[in-house]
Design a protein around this motif. Structure first.
Motif, mmCIF file in Angstrom:
data_model
loop_
_atom_site.group_PDB
_atom_site.id
_atom_site.type_symbol
_atom_site.label_atom_id
_atom_site.label_comp_id
_atom_site.label_asym_id
_atom_site.label_seq_id
_atom_site.Cartn_x
_atom_site.Cartn_y
_atom_site.Cartn_z
ATOM 1 N N PHE A 69 0.852 -1.184 0.000
ATOM 2 C CA PHE A 69 0.000 0.000 0.000
ATOM 3 C C PHE A 69 0.891 1.237 0.000
ATOM 4 N N HIS A 70 0.296 2.345 -0.388
ATOM 5 C CA HIS A 70 0.968 3.646 -0.346
ATOM 6 C C HIS A 70 0.434 4.447 0.826
ATOM 7 N N PRO A 80 0.813 9.215 -3.997
ATOM 8 C CA PRO A 80 2.031 9.990 -3.740
ATOM 9 C C PRO A 80 3.238 9.339 -4.397
ATOM 10 N N ALA A 81 4.255 10.147 -4.606
ATOM 11 C CA ALA A 81 5.491 9.657 -5.240
ATOM 12 C C ALA A 81 6.398 9.027 -4.198
ATOM 13 N N GLN A 115 0.728 -3.164 8.038
ATOM 14 C CA GLN A 115 0.076 -2.159 8.861
ATOM 15 C C GLN A 115 -0.799 -2.854 9.894
ATOM 16 N N ILE A 116 -0.808 -2.339 11.103
ATOM 17 C CA ILE A 116 -1.647 -2.878 12.170
ATOM 18 C C ILE A 116 -2.943 -2.090 12.160
ATOM 19 N N ASP A 117 -4.040 -2.797 12.001
ATOM 20 C CA ASP A 117 -5.343 -2.152 11.905
ATOM 21 C C ASP A 117 -5.754 -1.592 13.263
ATOM 22 N N THR A 118 -6.210 -0.334 13.259
ATOM 23 C CA THR A 118 -6.656 0.334 14.489
ATOM 24 C C THR A 118 -7.894 1.159 14.207
ATOM 25 N N GLU A 119 -8.536 1.529 15.271
ATOM 26 C CA GLU A 119 -9.648 2.479 15.215
ATOM 27 C C GLU A 119 -9.250 3.703 16.046
ATOM 28 N N GLY A 141 -3.241 4.403 5.427
ATOM 29 C CA GLY A 141 -2.472 3.386 4.725
ATOM 30 C C GLY A 141 -3.359 2.456 3.946
ATOM 31 N N ALA A 142 -3.218 1.171 4.210
ATOM 32 C CA ALA A 142 -3.973 0.159 3.465
ATOM 33 C C ALA A 142 -5.459 0.352 3.676
ATOM 34 N N ASP A 143 -6.229 0.414 2.567
ATOM 35 C CA ASP A 143 -7.687 0.542 2.607
ATOM 36 C C ASP A 143 -8.116 1.725 3.470
#
Length: 713
Positions: free
Chosen positions: A431-432, A465-466, A473-477, A487-489
């Motif tokens: 992911f970017h 972005p370049a 990535q650790i998913d958080t709320e 980041g991802a999604d």
């Protein structure tokens, strides 16, 4: 128009030859006359006629146009001349002087108004610019730059006498005309003056700085001033806060110390109470700007386990010479038993009590890099860190996969200050990292090199972005705080939050080190890390809600930062108490600005209704404000040397002038003189020979013929 006749000589032969011929003729004619020879006089007439013809005399007639004499009137409009009743005195004197000068024949009047800030209107106008003080003689030179100084008949100075560029060497004043002073102000004036004799330009945050000040009553004790043991009351305020009241002795240097509480500009306002029979309060106050700088930033970096990004963190922090880094990596948890001798595991023991209990408050920033609960730091120490944050500390956590497990720091007392809650999911696909719309306006992530906002281009394709990709990535709320990057999604990647008096930042990926390695072009890891760390340590340059004011040249620059999209006007309070409303214009993401020309020294107070910003303009000790009492002493040497006169305007402003010859007195007891210079310009020239060639030839031949005839008898 006048005609002027002169005789010009243009010999047909060199003057030396003509002189030799004249001597020879005089000798011959003298001998002849001495011997009383016949025709001697006629021979002398012949020689004189020949010599006169060779000298070729001509009558030169000049047509001359007389030039009017110049009376230069310099009106002092500097701040010291604005003290009542000086403006009224000077304007009345200007009107009376102009009326009197208009009655003089062949006199041109030139009026120059001089102020300390710039040009004013009128026949001519000059300013003293940024040179400081009142510069009337510089104004005289500028005003006469297009006028021949030989035409100047007089220079009239309408001033309070406080002039700061009087020539030390009177030979430098080349105008051959009297300098007269019409002095405004009252006799016997008294004034109180505040002077700052030592002002520090900067101070170390957390340490004291000292400035030296002095309060004087003019005239001084023993010369009609205040008693030698008198005191003055000072009010000193910092950044617009509640003023501190001090009593200081008059005529003595006094040190005032205060602690620099934050980085950036600290504006110190100092005001002395009015003295007895105070002339003006303009020199009773001063404002200085002390820039706070950090000495050394103490950073504690705790790495939970060795990994590829650990050295990247260390390199970034060690590359900054202002950072004092303490770094520990937990290589072996207490529960691990593998038989390795203790003396081979580490060089020093992990000083947990010293770092997290005794000296924790000495650190400016604490960083946890992929840390997980392993029994090394008991909950008591983690509770200390939470308290440290709530009381004004800074915490930065770069999480790893353990954050999604029961070993997460979120499940410790530290969890109450962390803004993001783990969901237990670890995302592992490319992911970017992207800056959110809010992040585009936040100073921490605004204008990051290579950044692109979330969205789509004109063709419907997602803008990226370049930067190189990350892979975990650790998913958080995000329960609190501001999401600046995703980041991802579009999951929260960088979250900032304020907790009590302190600040917290969370980065929910441990792959930022890929940027420092240049993977797929890399990214701004060092810049992003520096901004986050400085925001955590409350650097003024990275405040997202802020109001700033600064003086640049002759303008006041105002900038407001906000995460909101709308801007409200700000109110500017000038040093003289007047208020001006400024409309702000958007100047960038999250920023709006406006500017205002300034023409007076002092403190400018800017308010948007919630915040106040201060800016100090002008030098600390302006020359103009050093002594505001009217005086004759400064200009006395020039006036005496040029034959001028001084008249005070206390009781009357009527002015009497006379036209005088250059060799006469230039002033009297009750009148001012304007020298008639009798300058002219030649508009035409006509030349006629006094002895035409034929007339000279006929005269010479007649004299020679009569001499021959006389001698032949």
């Amino acid at each position: 128009m006048l005609d002027h006749l002169t005789v010009a000589w243009d010999p047909l032969i060199p003057w030396s030859a003509l002189l030799a011929l004249a001597v020879l003729s005089a000798v011959i004619c003298g001998v002849t006359l001495w011997q009383r020879a016949r025709g001697g006089l006629l021979r002398a007439l012949f020689a004189a006629t020949l010599l006169l013809a060779l000298a070729n005399p001509s009558a030169v007639s000049e047509e001359r146009e007389p030039l009017r004499d110049v009376a230069l009137v310099v009106l002092d409009e500097s701040p010291s001349s604005e003290i009542p009743p000086r403006p009224d005195q000077q304007e009345a004197a200007l009107a009376s002087l102009t009326e009197a000068l208009e009655t003089l024949p062949d006199t041109e009047i030139r009026v120059v108004r001089v102020e300390s800030g710039g040009l004013t209107g009128g026949a001519a106008a000059v300013g003293t610019g940024n040179r400081g003080g009142t510069h009337l003689f510089a104004a005289i030179d500028e005003a006469l730059s297009e006028v021949a100084q030989s035409r100047v008949g007089a220079v009239f100075l309408i001033s309070d006498g406080q002039v700061h560029d009087v020539p030390e060497d009177l030979a430098q004043f080349t105008v051959d005309a009297p300098v007269h002073l019409l002095r405004s102000g009252l006799d016997g004036e008294r004034d109180r003056r505040l002077t700052l004799t030592n002002v520090p330009g900067y101070g170390i945050v957390g340490r004291e700085v000292s400035l030296t000040l002095r309060v004087d009553d003019l005239p001084e004790a023993g010369a009609g001033g205040s008693p030698s043991n008198a005191q003055a009351v000072l009010r000193i305020a910092r950044d617009g806060g509640e003023p501190e009241v001090l009593r200081v002795p008059l005529g003595q240097d006094v040190d005032y110390s205060f602690e620099v509480e934050r980085r950036g500009a600290t504006v110190v306002e100092i005001e002395a109470e009015a003295g007895p029979d105070e002339l003006t309060l303009r020199n009773n106050s001063a404002a200085v700007v002390v820039n706070g700088v950090r000495d050394r930033l103490r950073v504690l970096l705790v790495s939970g386990e060795p990994h590829a990004g650990e050295r990247a963190w260390r390199n970034i922090l060690k590359s900054d010479p202002s950072v004092d880094l303490v770094h520990f990596t937990i290589l072996r948890p207490p529960e691990k038993q593998d038989g390795t001798p203790i003396h081979e595991l580490s060089l020093i023991a992990f000083p947990t009590r010293e770092l997290f209990e005794v000296k924790l408050d000495e650190f400016d920033l604490v960083i946890f890099d992929r840390y997980r609960r392993r029994g090394v730091l008991p909950n008591l120490y983690l509770e200390n860190i939470a308290r440290y944050v709530e009381e004004g500390g800074a915490l930065f956590e770069a999480v790893g996969p353990a954050f999604a497990t029961p070993l997460s720091l979120y499940r410790t007392p530290l969890g109450r200050v962390l803004p993001a809650t783990p969901t237990g999911e670890v995302v592992e696909h490319p992911f970017h990292a992207a800056v959110t719309d809010l992040g585009q306006r936040h100073p921490v992530t605004a204008a990051l090199p290579g950044a692109a906002p979330l969205g789509a281009d004109a063709n419907g394709r997602q803008t990226l972005p370049a930067w190189g990709r990350w892979f975990r990535q650790i998913d958080t709320e995000a329960r609190d705080g501001e999401i600046l990057m995703t980041g991802a999604d579009e999951r929260p990647l960088l979250v900032l939050d304020r907790i009590g008096e302190g600040r917290v930042a969370q980065l929910t990926s441990d792959h930022i080190w890929l940027w420092s390695r240049g993977f797929e072009g890399g990214g701004p890891q060092a810049e992003l890390t520096r901004r986050v760390a400085h925001w955590l340590m409350k650097e003024p340059d990275l405040e997202e809600e802020d109001l700033r004011a600064a003086v640049h040249g002759s303008r006041l620059e105002v900038e407001q930062r906000s995460l909101e999209q709308e801007w409200s006007p700000v109110e500017v309070t000038l040093p003289n108490g007047e208020t001006v409303t400024l409309e702000l214009q958007r100047s960038g993401p999250g920023r709006a600005s406006a500017s205002l020309p300034i023409d007076q020294p002092g403190v400018y107070r800017v308010s948007d209704g919630e915040r106040i910003a201060l800016a100090a303009a002008g030098p600390v000790n302006p020359i103009e404000m050093a002594d505001l009492r009217a005086t004759d002493e400064r200009l006395a040497p020039v006036i005496d040397a040029t034959g001028g006169r001084t008249q005070t305007l206390v009781d009357e402003t009527d002015v009497a002038v006379r036209k005088v010859r250059p060799d006469r007195d230039r002033a009297g007891n009750d009148w001012f003189g304007v020298v008639g210079q009798n300058e002219f310009v030649v508009t035409g020239v006509e030349t006629r020979p006094l002895l035409p060639e034929l007339a000279a030839l006929a005269l010479a031949l007649a004299a020679l013929l009569f001499a021959w005839r006389r001698e032949g008898r």
